[in-house]
Design a protein around this motif. Structure first.
Motif, PDB file in Angstrom:
ATOM      1  N   ALA A 124       0.829  -1.206   0.000  1.00  0.00           N
ATOM      2  CA  ALA A 124       0.000   0.000   0.000  1.00  0.00           C
ATOM      3  C   ALA A 124       0.864   1.257   0.000  1.00  0.00           C
ATOM      4  O   ALA A 124       0.588   2.218  -0.735  1.00  0.00           O
ATOM      5  N   ALA A 125       1.931   1.262   0.808  1.00  0.00           N
ATOM      6  CA  ALA A 125       2.822   2.425   0.864  1.00  0.00           C
ATOM      7  C   ALA A 125       3.636   2.559  -0.416  1.00  0.00           C
ATOM      8  O   ALA A 125       3.814   3.666  -0.939  1.00  0.00           O
ATOM      9  N   ALA A 126       4.129   1.431  -0.935  1.00  0.00           N
ATOM     10  CA  ALA A 126       4.971   1.464  -2.132  1.00  0.00           C
ATOM     11  C   ALA A 126       4.228   2.046  -3.326  1.00  0.00           C
ATOM     12  O   ALA A 126       4.797   2.816  -4.120  1.00  0.00           O
ATOM     13  N   ARG A 127       2.968   1.707  -3.462  1.00  0.00           N
ATOM     14  CA  ARG A 127       2.190   2.240  -4.580  1.00  0.00           C
ATOM     15  C   ARG A 127       2.005   3.744  -4.439  1.00  0.00           C
ATOM     16  O   ARG A 127       2.074   4.492  -5.424  1.00  0.00           O
ATOM     17  N   GLU A 128       1.794   4.212  -3.210  1.00  0.00           N
ATOM     18  CA  GLU A 128       1.686   5.649  -2.969  1.00  0.00           C
ATOM     19  C   GLU A 128       3.005   6.365  -3.265  1.00  0.00           C
ATOM     20  O   GLU A 128       3.012   7.530  -3.666  1.00  0.00           O
ATOM     21  N   LEU A 129       4.107   5.670  -3.054  1.00  0.00           N
ATOM     22  CA  LEU A 129       5.431   6.253  -3.276  1.00  0.00           C
ATOM     23  C   LEU A 129       5.878   6.161  -4.729  1.00  0.00           C
ATOM     24  O   LEU A 129       6.955   6.655  -5.078  1.00  0.00           O
ATOM     25  N   GLY A 130       5.088   5.518  -5.577  1.00  0.00           N
ATOM     26  CA  GLY A 130       5.369   5.489  -7.004  1.00  0.00           C
ATOM     27  C   GLY A 130       6.134   4.290  -7.515  1.00  0.00           C
ATOM     28  O   GLY A 130       6.526   4.251  -8.683  1.00  0.00           O
ATOM     29  N   PHE A 131       6.366   3.291  -6.681  1.00  0.00           N
ATOM     30  CA  PHE A 131       7.061   2.086  -7.139  1.00  0.00           C
ATOM     31  C   PHE A 131       6.141   1.249  -8.037  1.00  0.00           C
ATOM     32  O   PHE A 131       4.918   1.262  -7.886  1.00  0.00           O
ATOM     33  N   LYS A 132       6.763   0.497  -8.945  1.00  0.00           N
ATOM     34  CA  LYS A 132       6.008  -0.290  -9.917  1.00  0.00           C
ATOM     35  C   LYS A 132       6.165  -1.799  -9.747  1.00  0.00           C
ATOM     36  O   LYS A 132       5.357  -2.570 -10.261  1.00  0.00           O
ATOM     37  N   VAL A 133       7.213  -2.235  -9.039  1.00  0.00           N
ATOM     38  CA  VAL A 133       7.499  -3.658  -8.869  1.00  0.00           C
ATOM     39  C   VAL A 133       7.644  -3.940  -7.380  1.00  0.00           C
ATOM     40  O   VAL A 133       8.303  -3.181  -6.664  1.00  0.00           O
ATOM     41  N   LEU A 134       7.028  -5.023  -6.910  1.00  0.00           N
ATOM     42  CA  LEU A 134       7.147  -5.428  -5.518  1.00  0.00           C
ATOM     43  C   LEU A 134       8.194  -6.523  -5.433  1.00  0.00           C
ATOM     44  O   LEU A 134       8.077  -7.551  -6.109  1.00  0.00           O
ATOM     45  N   ALA A 135       9.225  -6.313  -4.612  1.00  0.00           N
ATOM     46  CA  ALA A 135      10.363  -7.234  -4.597  1.00  0.00           C
ATOM     47  C   ALA A 135      10.794  -7.525  -3.165  1.00  0.00           C
ATOM     48  O   ALA A 135      10.410  -6.835  -2.229  1.00  0.00           O
TER      49      ALA A 135
END
Length: 430
Positions: free
Chosen positions: A140-151
């Motif tokens: 949820a935070a990563a998407r708000e921060l603009g990341f595109k890939v979850l690793a």
């Protein structure tokens, strides 16, 4: 696009100069250094620019009540006002982890001589471990921060959780694990069909590789590396749920397995937050840590009265806890000592015996990390370090089907017979 990794750790330029859109992460207000107290704005940072200490999320929480929490969904998003996530997090496709059962373990309590014992059984999460909690918050935070890939780098359970959460969210995953991981965890990660790489080395080797990749792949969110402050907050939900399921009160004692150490420190943080918000009574509680003997650097430091964690090379069947250089080790020592708890470790044989004991007494099949916790609980009681008259909670962080190899040599049928009543009678099992 997220800022480069050099800026994420505060190197190269001041955090305020970093170019990114301010994320909407609810009541989260800043990232604060756990060492020097320096605060920076919310963003893709994980280490302090002033002292290189770890950053954690700070909040400005108002108006949260027991009633407002209880009106929420039956998953971790009922606590969204206490997490670094957008207000609409529950509406975005996700695995909906959390609110797992708290089992009153009377038979195990009787076997160990305890007056009151509960098992927080996180094997009921979507990918059958507590890692679904931390990944849910990190995503949820990563998407708000603009990341595109979850690793992630992982010892297994996190790999499962990242691959599944990314698939549900419709984004790419990239997962790295030691090549000697349990086959069950390899299969249950590969099935989601993301990028999945096995690495010849232990977890610390894999983690170093991930840290290097995080510096090159600007749109990859390594959940336990470059978005670690947000990821770690997911473990708080274990503490919130335990308190709520106990009728909005804290247990006297809690035993928590130690891998990186973050789960233990965040459960303690959750208890402290609940006290500060007036959601539970302010009363003493003790936090205990559990490690496997073959990877017990925090236990060793505790027993030696030291503050420095000396890294070790893991050698244990409890591979989900096999982190030889645990990032939160010093903070585990702080929490345990502050609350009057202790840290112990158990052998692999004791781990297997404890898995069987929990299964036999409560019908809960724990993975090896759960065996470590039950084994340490027994050892703490036997040594007089834990008071058996006080209410105790232990964490089962994952499902035993993930670590079948650990119990396969001893989990056998009672008999193999011909299909006749006479043959069964001859076994003496009647």
């Amino acid at each position: 696009m997220p800022t480069p990794a050099c800026d994420q750790i505060g190197a190269g330029k001041d955090e305020g100069e970093a170019s990114h859109i301010m994320p909407n992460l609810g009541n989260a207000t800043a990232l604060t250094c756990r060492e020097c107290g320096n605060s920076v704005e919310l963003g893709p940072y994980y280490a302090c620019a002033e002292c290189f200490g770890p950053l954690e999320v700070s909040y400005d929480v108002k108006g949260v009540t027991r009633e407002s929490i209880e009106a929420g969904p039956h998953n971790i998003w009922r606590y969204k006002d206490l997490l670094p996530v957008p207000p609409n997090v529950a509406e975005i496709p996700n695995l909906e982890p959390g609110f797992t059962r708290l089992v009153k373990a009377d038979q195990l309590a009787s076997a160990l001589g305890l007056s009151a014992l509960w098992v927080k059984d996180d094997s009921g999460n979507p990918t059958h471990s507590f890692k679904d909690r931390v990944v849910g918050v990190a995503l949820a935070a990563a998407r708000e921060l603009g990341f595109k890939v979850l690793a992630c780098p992982s010892t297994g359970n996190l790999a499962n959780a990242v691959a599944a959460a990314a698939a549900r969210a419709g984004i790419r995953s990239a997962v790295f694990v030691p090549s000697d991981l349990e086959q069950q965890k390899i299969i249950t990660t590969a099935v989601y069909d993301g990028t999945f790489v096995t690495v010849d080395g232990n977890y610390d080797d894999v983690n170093r590789l991930a840290s290097e990749l995080a510096g090159e792949q600007e749109d990859w969110a390594f959940v336990n590396v470059n978005v670690r402050p947000y990821y770690a907050e997911g473990s708080k939900t274990l503490g919130y749920e335990i308190a709520e399921q106990l009728g909005w009160r804290l247990p006297d004692q809690i035993v928590v397995p130690i891998a990186s150490g973050s789960q233990l420190t965040k459960i303690d943080k959750a208890f402290q937050e609940l006290i500060k918000l007036g959601l539970v009574e302010d009363r003493p509680y003790k936090v205990y840590g559990a490690q496997a003997e073959g990877c017990s650097p925090v236990s060793a430091a505790y027993k030696a009265g030291q503050d420095v964690i000396r890294p070790v090379k893991p050698n244990t069947i409890a591979k989900s806890l096999a982190i030889g250089n645990p990032a939160d080790g010093p903070y585990v020592l702080d929490a345990v000592r502050r609350t009057g708890g202790a840290i112990e470790d158990v052998t692999d044989t004791e781990v297997v015996d404890a898995i069987r004991l929990l299964a036999r007494t409560e019908g809960i099949f724990a993975e090896t990390a759960g065996g470590v916790t039950v084994g340490v609980l027994k050892k703490l009681i036997d040594s007089g370090q834990l008071d058996p008259s006080l209410e105790t909670v232990i964490i089962n962080s994952g499902e035993g089907l993930k670590t079948l190899d650990a119990v396969a040599p001893v989990a056998k049928p009672s008999a193999n017979i011909a299909p006749s009543i006479e043959a069964f009678r001859a076994t003496g099992l009647v």
